[in-house]
Scaffold this motif. Structure first.
Motif, mmCIF file in Angstrom:
data_model
loop_
_atom_site.group_PDB
_atom_site.id
_atom_site.type_symbol
_atom_site.label_atom_id
_atom_site.label_comp_id
_atom_site.label_asym_id
_atom_site.label_seq_id
_atom_site.Cartn_x
_atom_site.Cartn_y
_atom_site.Cartn_z
ATOM 1 N N GLY A 258 0.822 -1.214 0.000
ATOM 2 C CA GLY A 258 0.000 0.000 0.000
ATOM 3 C C GLY A 258 0.852 1.259 0.000
ATOM 4 O O GLY A 258 0.352 2.349 -0.278
ATOM 5 N N TYR A 259 2.135 1.133 0.322
ATOM 6 C CA TYR A 259 3.073 2.260 0.357
ATOM 7 C C TYR A 259 4.458 1.659 0.511
ATOM 8 O O TYR A 259 4.593 0.463 0.813
ATOM 9 C CB TYR A 259 2.754 3.219 1.525
ATOM 10 N N GLY A 260 5.481 2.471 0.289
ATOM 11 C CA GLY A 260 6.849 1.968 0.408
ATOM 12 C C GLY A 260 7.138 1.515 1.823
ATOM 13 O O GLY A 260 6.943 2.281 2.774
ATOM 14 N N LEU A 289 9.614 -1.476 11.782
ATOM 15 C CA LEU A 289 9.072 -1.974 10.516
ATOM 16 C C LEU A 289 7.651 -1.436 10.353
ATOM 17 O O LEU A 289 6.766 -1.723 11.162
ATOM 18 C CB LEU A 289 9.076 -3.511 10.516
ATOM 19 N N ASP A 290 7.470 -0.615 9.319
ATOM 20 C CA ASP A 290 6.158 -0.006 9.023
ATOM 21 C C ASP A 290 5.799 -0.435 7.617
ATOM 22 O O ASP A 290 6.432 -0.002 6.637
ATOM 23 C CB ASP A 290 6.291 1.526 9.124
ATOM 24 N N ALA A 291 4.812 -1.322 7.484
ATOM 25 C CA ALA A 291 4.525 -1.896 6.172
ATOM 26 C C ALA A 291 3.063 -2.319 6.089
ATOM 27 O O ALA A 291 2.414 -2.551 7.116
ATOM 28 C CB ALA A 291 5.435 -3.102 5.927
ATOM 29 N N ALA A 301 -3.385 -2.168 4.422
ATOM 30 C CA ALA A 301 -3.108 -2.091 5.854
ATOM 31 C C ALA A 301 -1.981 -1.079 6.061
ATOM 32 O O ALA A 301 -1.326 -0.654 5.106
ATOM 33 C CB ALA A 301 -2.703 -3.460 6.375
ATOM 34 N N ASP A 302 -1.737 -0.712 7.303
ATOM 35 C CA ASP A 302 -0.639 0.207 7.641
ATOM 36 C C ASP A 302 -0.276 -0.077 9.100
ATOM 37 O O ASP A 302 -0.917 0.445 10.012
ATOM 38 C CB ASP A 302 -1.104 1.658 7.451
ATOM 39 N N VAL A 303 0.725 -0.924 9.276
ATOM 40 C CA VAL A 303 1.035 -1.436 10.618
ATOM 41 C C VAL A 303 2.507 -1.166 10.922
ATOM 42 O O VAL A 303 3.359 -1.253 10.033
ATOM 43 C CB VAL A 303 0.753 -2.962 10.683
ATOM 44 N N THR A 304 2.802 -0.832 12.169
ATOM 45 C CA THR A 304 4.207 -0.690 12.586
ATOM 46 C C THR A 304 4.468 -1.493 13.855
ATOM 47 O O THR A 304 3.648 -1.473 14.792
ATOM 48 C CB THR A 304 4.558 0.785 12.882
ATOM 49 N N ARG A 305 5.573 -2.176 13.874
ATOM 50 C CA ARG A 305 6.095 -2.765 15.094
ATOM 51 C C ARG A 305 7.571 -2.400 15.187
ATOM 52 O O ARG A 305 8.267 -2.290 14.174
ATOM 53 C CB ARG A 305 5.950 -4.297 15.099
ATOM 54 N N VAL A 415 -3.839 4.144 14.772
ATOM 55 C CA VAL A 415 -3.374 4.856 15.975
ATOM 56 C C VAL A 415 -1.891 4.519 16.084
ATOM 57 O O VAL A 415 -1.529 3.350 16.241
ATOM 58 C CB VAL A 415 -4.139 4.412 17.234
ATOM 59 N N GLU A 416 -1.037 5.526 15.949
ATOM 60 C CA GLU A 416 0.387 5.261 15.763
ATOM 61 C C GLU A 416 1.316 6.262 16.447
ATOM 62 O O GLU A 416 2.082 6.962 15.784
ATOM 63 C CB GLU A 416 0.715 5.213 14.266
ATOM 64 N N PRO A 417 1.268 6.311 17.778
ATOM 65 C CA PRO A 417 2.214 7.210 18.446
ATOM 66 C C PRO A 417 3.649 6.723 18.259
ATOM 67 O O PRO A 417 3.886 5.536 18.033
ATOM 68 C CB PRO A 417 1.794 7.111 19.918
ATOM 69 N N ILE A 439 4.484 2.340 17.402
ATOM 70 C CA ILE A 439 3.582 1.183 17.399
ATOM 71 C C ILE A 439 2.332 1.654 16.680
ATOM 72 O O ILE A 439 1.730 2.666 17.070
ATOM 73 C CB ILE A 439 3.228 0.691 18.829
ATOM 74 N N GLU A 440 1.956 0.942 15.640
ATOM 75 C CA GLU A 440 0.830 1.382 14.802
ATOM 76 C C GLU A 440 -0.134 0.233 14.565
ATOM 77 O O GLU A 440 0.265 -0.833 14.083
ATOM 78 C CB GLU A 440 1.364 1.897 13.454
ATOM 79 N N ASP A 441 -1.392 0.471 14.923
ATOM 80 C CA ASP A 441 -2.431 -0.535 14.700
ATOM 81 C C ASP A 441 -3.558 0.050 13.872
ATOM 82 O O ASP A 441 -3.735 1.271 13.801
ATOM 83 C CB ASP A 441 -2.953 -1.048 16.051
HETATM 84 MN MN MN Z 1 2.654 3.279 8.904
#
Ligand code: MN
Ligand code: GLY
Ligand code: MN
Length: 473
Positions: A258-260, A289-291, A301-305, A415-417, A439-441
């Motif tokens: 969905g994005y780089g 990792l944000d992917a 999706a747009d998730v970060t861990r 939500v990604e502070p 952290i992004e969910d």
């Molecule tokens: Mn993201």
């Protein structure tokens, strides 16, 4: 269609009449009679009906977009305009949806499409973007069946628009198809408002879209675990190994990304849009990792861990991680129908402001620091956004409907502070420098509150370590 221009450095010269005749004959009729309307078709029809109701008596044009040159005769992978996808469920290039107002009210919808290449001239086998080179397209009849909307030949759209009833106010989404835009006379401000409305119509997802968002997030969860399992190979190579590993999952199960992907190890984690991904992956540092996987229907999706590369957070890393986690918990807790969109942002930012004051990195008291926005030196970005066909979905919606509006069931948002301590920041102790944690969910607002679609991934520091111990490679 005329004869295709010979390529400057092509090996072949003139085409003999015999070859031309040979090429035009002996082809089977491949028209498909077995197609059914797409599952999405009735949803797209309802979206068009909602749009129609907002613009009575006006002609509306939504282009899909054209191929863009990457270099010489190579093009970028085609990605249709999201507003077109939303209103049609279609992903074809060079198309346009036209809503023509009816005298008795409402609109007739026509989806202008590039028809199949005929076999009665040389274009079909010489044209660089012809089906024989790019792949089969749907015929107009096939597209009408699948999309559940009347189709017309896009090569005649200019002619049709010129012949359409005069004096009908017309709007087009600008910046998508310059040639089509040049063929109509419209008002820039009204067009902008139209684009904004298309964005706003995507704010609340329908049931089919939420199903697609689930698929995107579920696949992303698998992609993140793939990356953890391949960490030792990333350590031996670079961030590129992570990028490639996630991309493989995205390409296998969806359309693409969905994005780089941001595969940011060490101090790269403090760079918000680090997509170069060519740095080392070192044990002892963090990997942010944000992917996001984009489904074949183009929902992302747009998730970060953020994880410790050696499997265990050190004391400072854990302190930062726990603060971001706490902020995210505070933000997530506010997500429910009727809450203001700003609530989760404020809850996250306030929480991180308090921590930054407590650590002595900004001057307190926390309320004053928050009023002055001092925390932003370390939080940098906003704390979330709408998600859907675009990673930053609904970006053209009016503030009153988006950032200043209420949360409504069916909205999907992140939500990604995050806290980011730059490597050259002299205001923090040395051991904090170069640490970035986000952290992004992905949450869907439900009737009773929210559902965290990405809850399949660990969120607390302990859970992250346990996850790495289980899957880490
Ligand atoms: Mn993201
Ligand atoms: N990956 C872009 C964002 O999180 O907004
Ligand atoms: Mn995001």
């Amino acid at each position: 269609m005329g004869k295709a221009k010979a390529r400057k450095n092509g090996l072949y010269g003139d085409i003999s009449p015999e070859l031309s005749a040979l090429m035009r004959t002996g082809w089977a009729d491949t028209e498909r009679q077995d197609l059914e309307p797409a599952e999405q078709a009735p949803y797209a029809a309802a979206r068009r009906a909602a749009l129609s109701a907002l613009f009575p008596g006006e002609r509306l044009i939504i282009p899909s977009g054209n191929l863009k040159t990457r270099s010489n005769d190579d093009t970028y992978p085609f990605r249709p305009y999201s507003g077109y996808v939303h209103m049609t469920g279609d992903q074809a290039r060079d198309c346009a949806l036209v809503l023509e107002p009816r005298a008795e009210g409402g609109h007739d919808a026509y989806c202008y499409q590039l028809p199949r290449d005929g076999r009665d001239d040389d274009e079909f086998w010489l044209g660089y973007h012809a089906e024989l080179w790019m792949g089969r397209r749907r015929s107009l009849a096939e597209a009408a069946t699948v999309l559940g909307v009347a189709t017309r030949d896009v090569r005649k759209i200019t002619e049709d628009l010129a012949a359409a009833p005069a004096g009908v106010p017309t709007r087009i989404v600008r910046g998508i198809d310059p040639a089509l835009e040049a063929a109509v006379t419209t008002d820039e401000e009204l067009d902008e408002e139209f684009e904004g409305t298309l964005s706003e119509l995507r704010l609340v997802k329908d049931a089919w879209e939420i199903g697609e968002m689930r698929k995107a997030v579920d696949s992303t969860v698998r992609g993140f675990t793939d990356c953890v399992a391949e960490l030792s190979r990333a350590i031996a190579t670079s961030e590129r190994w992570i990028e490639g590993t996630f991309f493989r999952r995205a390409r296998l199960e969806g359309n693409a990304l969905g994005y780089g992907s941001i595969c940011a190890a060490g101090e790269h984690a403090t760079i918000m849009h680090w997509t170069t991904n060519d740095g080392p992956v070192r044990p002892g540092e963090l990997l942010l990792l944000d992917a996001g996987v984009e489904t074949t229907s183009l929902y992302t999706a747009d998730v970060t861990r953020t994880l410790p590369i050696n499997g265990t957070f050190n004391e400072v890393q854990r302190k930062v991680y726990d603060a971001v986690y706490e902020a995210q918990e505070a933000g997530i807790a506010t997500v429910k129908p009727g809450a203001s969109y700003r609530d989760f942002h404020e809850a996250c930012q306030r929480s991180m402001t308090e921590k930054l004051v407590e650590w002595g990195f900004i001057e307190g008291p926390a309320d004053r620091a928050y009023e002055l926005g001092l925390q932003r030196r370390f939080t940098l970005a906003g704390t979330g956004h709408m998600l859907g066909l675009d990673v930053h979905d609904c970006a053209d919606a009016r503030n009153s409907e988006y950032v200043d509006g209420p949360l409504v069931p069916g909205m999907v948002l992140t939500v990604e502070p995050g806290l980011y301590f730059q490597a050259d920041d002299l205001t923090v102790p040395e051991e904090w420098r170069g640490i970035g944690v986000r952290i992004e969910d992905d949450l869907v607002v439900t009737e009773s509150g929210h559902e965290n679609l990405s809850a399949g991934l660990p969120r607390t520091a302990d859970e992250v370590e346990a996850w790495m111990a289980e899957f880490g490679g």
